[in-house]
Design a protein around this motif. Structure first.
Motif: not given
Length: 620
Positions: A235-241, A267-269, A277-282, A317-320
């Protein structure tokens, strides 16, 4: 990697098991000067829910010591910040704590006064409060001179500031060198247990909500979470990584290029364990040229000149939905990006979601980091249901598998409950303990001679202990065993659980490998002597010997000083034949330790004496 070595399956023993105030004999507190390093972020925040378990534990540590008869000195740093709470004077803090503790807390200039003045100051109050440690540069430098002054006259050090465990401070590291016992307070113990609970997964599904940035410096911790959790939510800047590692389009200025390789490993692990692994959609974004202008962009379609400031509605909504069935949550790090917008609601909405899960399904929740804790505090009706840790740095270091300096500075406790029936054939037999057993010649020789007794070697060198245990198993010895441990701090916790009587303790030629003989007596500390005096059976013996007379004299004097009047030196008689200087002429057991044999072979003398535990009620 540190993580690969430490977090192997369920292996948690890389972190030291520490002595706690709960384990420390309460009767030993009476009359002792005890210094408590308290956590100001817990005891001085008026915004804190006063019913939280951390607050109660922190207050209880001080009250417990006071009511146990100790003379209590408390120290902490309450920072330098624009927050007016942090600018409180020592007098104001003393008044605040007096009210919270219902005890008389008085400010004191502990470092600059002499020993007699310190005693007089302790008589004036229930508790003494040392001035703000933030005023001393020596605190952050872990200055040994300052630490020695701070701990001057102190018998026991109690660390109750787990949140500072990752720092090298004079008040958490340095002082432990000068106090005869250093233990964890109730609040420290509680927070350590809570963080250890993050490592365990008794409840499933277990999800981690991961905020913040700087993946490169957190990769060991992230790999651990990927190995333990059933899903990761960024949910933070690491999501872009992580997006970049998955091949998704990400503006290049959002990427830590030094961390690309490590994001691929995470990612491999996750792929190997088949966990999502859930990443922000917007994201809500602002235009850097017009900061008040807000606009929603898809995660892979942020236009040039725009920066994310918050999670978008689809992401929330996806996180919920993703977390709806979870039973355990770790939320670590803020919902935070490089810019902050005028209206950001991601953190409060995430906190509301977490509170709903907790109240509806009894989900266990650990929240780490100041921003995440504040979001929960603004949502929950009671913080007592949460495990809250404002200082994220110490938890990140813990998750990385790193050694926490202040944790390592505390006395050790033996790491598990001992099944004595698996150690000795007959655990009811009398016990002999050899402290610093070395290669084990004394234990093996004695065990073979006297099969009606059990013999235990305590040795800090793990390689020596492994060799000794291999020999025990090869020879099927049933009354001899060895533990790899620092007996100075673990003797009490090990021997106190033994079902039979402790009849003899031997300390022979301590640390013979030191080049400077005066170093050899450092292993013999007050805590060990007191434990031996307490646990030895009446008429039980303590055998001391060294090839350096000054060391033998020091050991004798230390035992007489700290033996609580329970020990007496044996004179000439059936048990001991002494030379003209009062040293035993022969080893009464007839079995030599490895170093003793070496000294005899080179033709040098040994200096020996025997102490006996007296029945203090005999003749009353």
């Amino acid at each position: 990697m540190v993580w690969a070595k430490v977090w192997n399956g369920e292996q948690l023993d890389a972190f030291p098991h520490v002595q706690t105030l709960r384990q420390f004999p309460k009767e030993e507190l009476s009359g002792k000067i005890v210094m408590v390093r308290f956590d100001s972020t817990i005891l001085l925040r008026e915004a804190l829910d006063s019913d939280t378990s951390s607050t109660n534990s922190a207050l209880f540590t001080i009250k417990y010591l006071f009511h146990g008869g100790a003379k209590v000195l408390i120290v902490s740093n309450w920072g330098r910040s624009n927050d007016s709470m942090w600018l409180l004077s020592t007098e104001t803090v003393a008044d605040y704590l007096s009210s919270a503790l219902q005890l008389k807390v008085v400010p004191a200039n502990w470092v600059s006064v002499n020993s007699q003045s310190k005693v007089e100051e302790l008589e004036k109050a229930d508790v003494l409060l040392f001035e703000n440690l933030s005023n001393f540069r020596e605190e952050l430098a872990n200055c040994s001179v300052f630490a020695e002054k701070l701990s001057s006259g102190v018998d026991i050090f109690v660390n109750d500031a787990f949140s500072q465990s990752h720092k090298m401070l004079a008040s958490t590291i340095g002082v432990s060198r000068y106090c005869y016992a250093s233990v964890a307070g109730f609040c420290f113990e509680k927070e350590l247990d809570e963080v250890m609970e993050v490592m365990r997964t008794p409840k499933r599904p277990y999800f981690a909500i991961i905020g913040g940035g700087n993946l490169f410096h957190k990769v060991d911790a992230l790999q651990f979470l990927a190995s333990k959790c059933d899903g990761l939510v960024f949910v933070g800047m690491m999501a872009f990584q992580i997006m970049h590692g998955l091949g998704l389009p990400v503006p290049s200025n959002f990427v830590e290029h030094c961390a690309v390789e490590y994001s691929l490993k995470i990612i491999q692990l996750a792929h190997e364990r088949n966990i999502p692994v859930l990443l922000p959609k917007d994201f809500w974004c602002v235009n850097k040229c017009v900061p008040k202008q807000l606009r929603i962009f898809p995660a892979n379609g942020i236009l040039d000149g725009w920066e994310p400031v918050d999670l978008g509605p689809i992401s929330l909504d996806e996180i919920t939905s993703f977390l709806s069935n979870c039973k355990k949550i770790l939320w670590i790090g803020p919902v935070k990006f490089r810019l902050s917008g005028p209206d950001t609601h991601g953190a409060p909405k995430l906190a509301t979601l977490v509170e709903t899960l907790r109240s509806r399904s009894g989900c266990d929740v650990t929240v780490v980091g100041n921003a995440a804790c504040q979001a929960i505090a603004g949502t929950s009706s009671s913080l007592s249901f949460y495990s809250l840790h404002e200082n994220a740095s110490v938890v990140w270091e813990f998750l990385k598998g790193r050694t926490l300096p202040a944790l390592a500075a505390l006395d050790r406790a033996y790491p598990f409950e001992i099944d004595w029936s698996s150690v000795f054939y007959d655990p009811a037999q009398p016990l002999v303990v050899d402290v610093g057993s070395g290669n084990g010649l004394f234990i093996f020789g004695m065990a073979r001679r006297q099969t009606d007794m059990n013999f235990l070697g305590l040795e800090i060198n793990k390689k020596l202990v492994k060799r000794c245990l291999d020999s025990v198993h090869e020879s099927d010895l049933e009354n001899g065993y060895f533990f790899a441990t620092n007996a100075t701090s673990t003797f009490r916790s090990i021997v106190s659980s033994y079902p039979g009587e402790l009849v003899l303790v031997s300390i022979q030629c301590p640390n013979p490998d030191f080049n400077r003989p005066e170093h050899r007596w450092r292993m013999l500390q007050r805590s060990l002597i007191e434990a031996i005096a307490d646990l030895l059976t009446t008429d039980g013996k303590v055998f001391l010997q060294s090839d350096v007379e000054a060391v033998a004299v020091r050991m004798r004097d230390q035992f007489m000083k700290y033996g609580k009047g329970k020990l007496a030196i044996l004179s000439n008689g059936a048990d001991a034949k002494l030379d003209s200087r009062g040293w035993m002429e022969e080893n009464p057991s007839g079995v030599r330790s490895d170093w003793e044999q070496h000294v005899i072979d080179r033709g040098d003398p040994m200096y020996r004496l025997m102490l006996s535990k007296v029945d203090q009620c005999r003749g009353c």
